[in-house]
Motif scaffolding. Structure first.
Motif, PDB file in Angstrom:
ATOM      1  N   UNK A  68      95.356 -40.103 -47.523  1.00 34.78           N
ATOM      2  CA  UNK A  68      95.767 -38.747 -47.159  1.00 34.78           C
ATOM      3  C   UNK A  68      95.243 -37.732 -48.170  1.00 34.78           C
ATOM      4  N   UNK A  69      93.977 -37.933 -48.575  1.00 31.28           N
ATOM      5  CA  UNK A  69      93.306 -36.990 -49.461  1.00 31.28           C
ATOM      6  C   UNK A  69      93.599 -37.156 -50.937  1.00 31.28           C
ATOM      7  N   UNK A  70      94.500 -38.044 -51.302  1.00 29.54           N
ATOM      8  CA  UNK A  70      94.858 -38.235 -52.706  1.00 29.54           C
ATOM      9  C   UNK A  70      94.258 -39.530 -53.243  1.00 29.54           C
ATOM     10  N   UNK A  71      93.773 -39.469 -54.481  1.00 28.91           N
ATOM     11  CA  UNK A  71      93.249 -40.662 -55.139  1.00 28.91           C
ATOM     12  C   UNK A  71      94.400 -41.465 -55.723  1.00 28.91           C
ATOM     13  N   UNK A  72      94.406 -42.749 -55.434  1.00 27.09           N
ATOM     14  CA  UNK A  72      95.479 -43.641 -55.887  1.00 27.09           C
ATOM     15  C   UNK A  72      94.891 -44.710 -56.785  1.00 27.09           C
ATOM     16  N   UNK A  73      95.529 -44.941 -57.914  1.00 30.21           N
ATOM     17  CA  UNK A  73      95.155 -46.011 -58.838  1.00 30.21           C
ATOM     18  C   UNK A  73      96.436 -46.484 -59.508  1.00 30.21           C
ATOM     19  N   UNK A 245      91.204 -50.906 -32.056  1.00 25.06           N
ATOM     20  CA  UNK A 245      91.014 -49.878 -33.082  1.00 25.06           C
ATOM     21  C   UNK A 245      90.236 -50.435 -34.267  1.00 25.06           C
ATOM     22  N   UNK A 246      90.637 -51.594 -34.734  1.00 24.81           N
ATOM     23  CA  UNK A 246      89.954 -52.187 -35.886  1.00 24.81           C
ATOM     24  C   UNK A 246      88.516 -52.553 -35.536  1.00 24.81           C
ATOM     25  N   UNK A 247      88.323 -53.190 -34.381  1.00 24.56           N
ATOM     26  CA  UNK A 247      87.008 -53.685 -34.008  1.00 24.56           C
ATOM     27  C   UNK A 247      86.033 -52.554 -33.700  1.00 24.56           C
ATOM     28  N   UNK A 248      86.506 -51.544 -32.962  1.00 29.50           N
ATOM     29  CA  UNK A 248      85.600 -50.533 -32.432  1.00 29.50           C
ATOM     30  C   UNK A 248      85.610 -49.226 -33.227  1.00 29.50           C
ATOM     31  N   UNK A 249      86.353 -49.193 -34.336  1.00 22.54           N
ATOM     32  CA  UNK A 249      86.262 -48.036 -35.232  1.00 22.54           C
ATOM     33  C   UNK A 249      85.860 -48.495 -36.629  1.00 22.54           C
ATOM     34  N   UNK A 250      86.701 -49.282 -37.283  1.00 24.95           N
ATOM     35  CA  UNK A 250      86.364 -49.752 -38.633  1.00 24.95           C
ATOM     36  C   UNK A 250      85.115 -50.639 -38.611  1.00 24.95           C
ATOM     37  N   UNK A 251      85.173 -51.725 -37.853  1.00 22.60           N
ATOM     38  CA  UNK A 251      84.052 -52.667 -37.824  1.00 22.60           C
ATOM     39  C   UNK A 251      82.806 -52.028 -37.206  1.00 22.60           C
ATOM     40  N   UNK A 310      90.314 -43.037 -37.132  1.00 21.40           N
ATOM     41  CA  UNK A 310      89.010 -42.571 -37.629  1.00 21.40           C
ATOM     42  C   UNK A 310      89.185 -41.867 -38.970  1.00 21.40           C
ATOM     43  N   UNK A 311      90.195 -40.998 -39.068  1.00 23.80           N
ATOM     44  CA  UNK A 311      90.449 -40.288 -40.328  1.00 23.80           C
ATOM     45  C   UNK A 311      90.726 -41.268 -41.461  1.00 23.80           C
ATOM     46  N   UNK A 312      91.579 -42.250 -41.194  1.00 24.70           N
ATOM     47  CA  UNK A 312      91.892 -43.254 -42.215  1.00 24.70           C
ATOM     48  C   UNK A 312      90.666 -44.088 -42.557  1.00 24.70           C
ATOM     49  N   UNK A 313      89.864 -44.425 -41.550  1.00 25.37           N
ATOM     50  CA  UNK A 313      88.680 -45.250 -41.779  1.00 25.37           C
ATOM     51  C   UNK A 313      87.669 -44.545 -42.672  1.00 25.37           C
ATOM     52  N   UNK A 314      87.439 -43.257 -42.443  1.00 28.94           N
ATOM     53  CA  UNK A 314      86.475 -42.516 -43.263  1.00 28.94           C
ATOM     54  C   UNK A 314      86.959 -42.413 -44.705  1.00 28.94           C
ATOM     55  N   UNK A 315      88.261 -42.295 -44.907  1.00 24.55           N
ATOM     56  CA  UNK A 315      88.790 -42.340 -46.276  1.00 24.55           C
ATOM     57  C   UNK A 315      88.539 -43.703 -46.912  1.00 24.55           C
ATOM     58  N   UNK A 319      86.080 -44.817 -50.411  1.00 30.01           N
ATOM     59  CA  UNK A 319      86.878 -45.289 -51.551  1.00 30.01           C
ATOM     60  C   UNK A 319      86.003 -45.342 -52.808  1.00 30.01           C
ATOM     61  N   UNK A 320      86.303 -44.529 -53.823  1.00 31.61           N
ATOM     62  CA  UNK A 320      85.433 -44.490 -55.008  1.00 31.61           C
ATOM     63  C   UNK A 320      85.504 -45.746 -55.862  1.00 31.61           C
ATOM     64  N   UNK A 321      86.467 -46.604 -55.609  1.00 29.30           N
ATOM     65  CA  UNK A 321      86.633 -47.824 -56.397  1.00 29.30           C
ATOM     66  C   UNK A 321      86.018 -49.047 -55.724  1.00 29.30           C
ATOM     67  N   UNK A 322      85.540 -48.877 -54.485  1.00 32.42           N
ATOM     68  CA  UNK A 322      85.098 -50.018 -53.697  1.00 32.42           C
ATOM     69  C   UNK A 322      83.588 -49.980 -53.489  1.00 32.42           C
ATOM     70  N   UNK A 323      82.917 -51.055 -53.871  1.00 32.61           N
ATOM     71  CA  UNK A 323      81.485 -51.189 -53.652  1.00 32.61           C
ATOM     72  C   UNK A 323      81.239 -52.214 -52.548  1.00 32.61           C
ATOM     73  N   UNK A 324      81.293 -51.737 -51.312  1.00 34.84           N
ATOM     74  CA  UNK A 324      81.143 -52.606 -50.150  1.00 34.84           C
ATOM     75  C   UNK A 324      79.670 -52.624 -49.770  1.00 34.84           C
TER      76      UNK A 324
END
Length: 362
Positions: A68-73, A245-251, A310-315, A319-324
């Motif tokens: 939701x727009x906030x960086x979490x660590x 949702x998972x298959x056709x948006x995230x994946x 879609x909004x959650x997926x783009x966040x 992710x600045x901590x994830x190197x996918x």
């Protein structure tokens, strides 16, 4: 201490998913009790992990990303595990726990978890997970015949149905006990579930690093027991929308980015986050989501759910901590296009999707 929840698998995913949710719920009195973790393979490198999983002080799970727009660590301690055992070393104890204590079984046994060899039941301790589970359930049947809920978390569509059919077939072929087969069919609840969380790195000797987003969707049925009450655990009437949702948006988004990465011959060490830093790529993916993917879900009455996902997926992608790595995503690329994009076109035949159709036609 009795452990009403027994978990098959020691993966970093389960540590940052089920184990964490149950730990948080136990603090609020919203879980039936702690967990016994069972290592189902003889992997010697995991022996240290078993000891670390059951330490009274727990193990760390680090949550890093954007939500939701906030960086979490943030770091959380998981204290839901009371025991961690191995089928190779503690078979008799595990049999007793399944027979006498268990109310809920959880499994996450990898891509080959449901494979069974022809000679699997020749040894006292079968090699495969289904072979082990069959004997453990037979021990429960012999001891008490009490009902049980099984929550498979393997990445298999309708995983509960698939595992049930496999276990009924094995019981018929290798035991032939009609009463036991009837108990497996009627008194054991085989739940269909869907899990969704990227757990990017393990911590040693136990623990993991995971993104903030998490979902454990469990399809409701008569007699089912939930492992906990938690915001990330959803009891649903039908898993299909969540699977789609998972298959056709995230994946699908991953595969679109991999297609662009391959087509343009980009950096071999490229990641999802890096490629989305290109404004042209980001705009292209957003156009596909807004003009093709969301309308496909809207045609099924799922427009708002798709837009939110879609909004959650783009966040998650940023992710600045994830190197996918895109190179990993691009493995088996044609097969992924078939499952993630072609299936969407088939699912919504009345929706025009030229960009996605172009990928399929390459």
């Amino acid at each position: 201490m009795p452990t009403p929840i027994v978990q098959f698998g020691t993966s970093r995913f389960l540590q940052a998913h089920a184990d964490l949710f149950i730990s948080e719920a136990l603090k609020k009195g919203e879980a039936p009790g702690p967990i016994t973790i069972v290592q189902t393979t003889g992997s010697s490198e995991r022996s240290g992990r078993l000891a670390a999983l059951a330490r009274p002080e727990g193990f760390p799970v680090i949550i890093r990303g954007i939500q939701e727009g906030e960086t979490i660590d943030a770091t959380q301690r998981v204290t839901s595990v009371a025991r961690a055992l191995s089928t190779a070393q503690n078979w008799s104890e595990i049999r007793a726990i399944i027979a006498e204590e268990a109310e809920i079984l959880i499994s996450n046994t990898g891509d080959t978890g449901y494979q069974v060899g022809d000679n699997d039941l020749i040894t006292d301790i079968p090699l495969s997970f289904p072979g082990k589970l069959l004997l453990l359930l037979k021990a429960r049947f012999d001891a008490a015949r009490r009902p049980l809920t099984i929550l498979p978390c393997e990445l298999v569509s309708r995983n509960g149905d698939v595992l049930k059919a496999l276990m009924l077939r094995l019981a018929a072929e290798r035991m032939g006990n009609i009463a036991f087969i009837d108990w497996l069919d009627k008194d054991v609840v085989w739940a269909n579930t869907l899990v969704d969380r990227i757990v990017s790195e393990p911590l040693e000797p136990a623990g993991a690093i995971a993104e903030p987003y998490a979902l454990w969707a469990i399809e409701n049925q008569s007699g089912l027991r939930l492992p906990c009450i938690h915001p990330c655990v959803k009891l649903v009437d039908d898993l299909t929308p969540y699977e789609k949702l998972k298959l056709h948006i995230l994946n699908l988004g991953h595969t679109v980015l991999a297609e662009l990465w391959l087509r343009q011959g980009r950096d071999q060490n490229g990641t999802v986050r890096k490629i989305l830093a290109d404004p042209g790529i980001a705009a292209h993916l957003d156009k596909i989501y807004q003009s093709e993917v969301i309308p496909a879900f809207a045609a099924k009455g799922l427009e708002s759910e798709a837009a939110d996902y879609v909004t959650a997926t783009l966040e998650r992608f940023r992710n600045p901590f994830l190197n996918h790595r895109l190179g990993d995503i691009a493995n088996h690329h044609r097969e992924k296009i078939e499952r993630r994009i072609v299936d969407l076109l088939r699912w919504s035949p009345g929706v025009v999707m030229p960009e996605l159709q172009a990928i399929c036609d390459q």
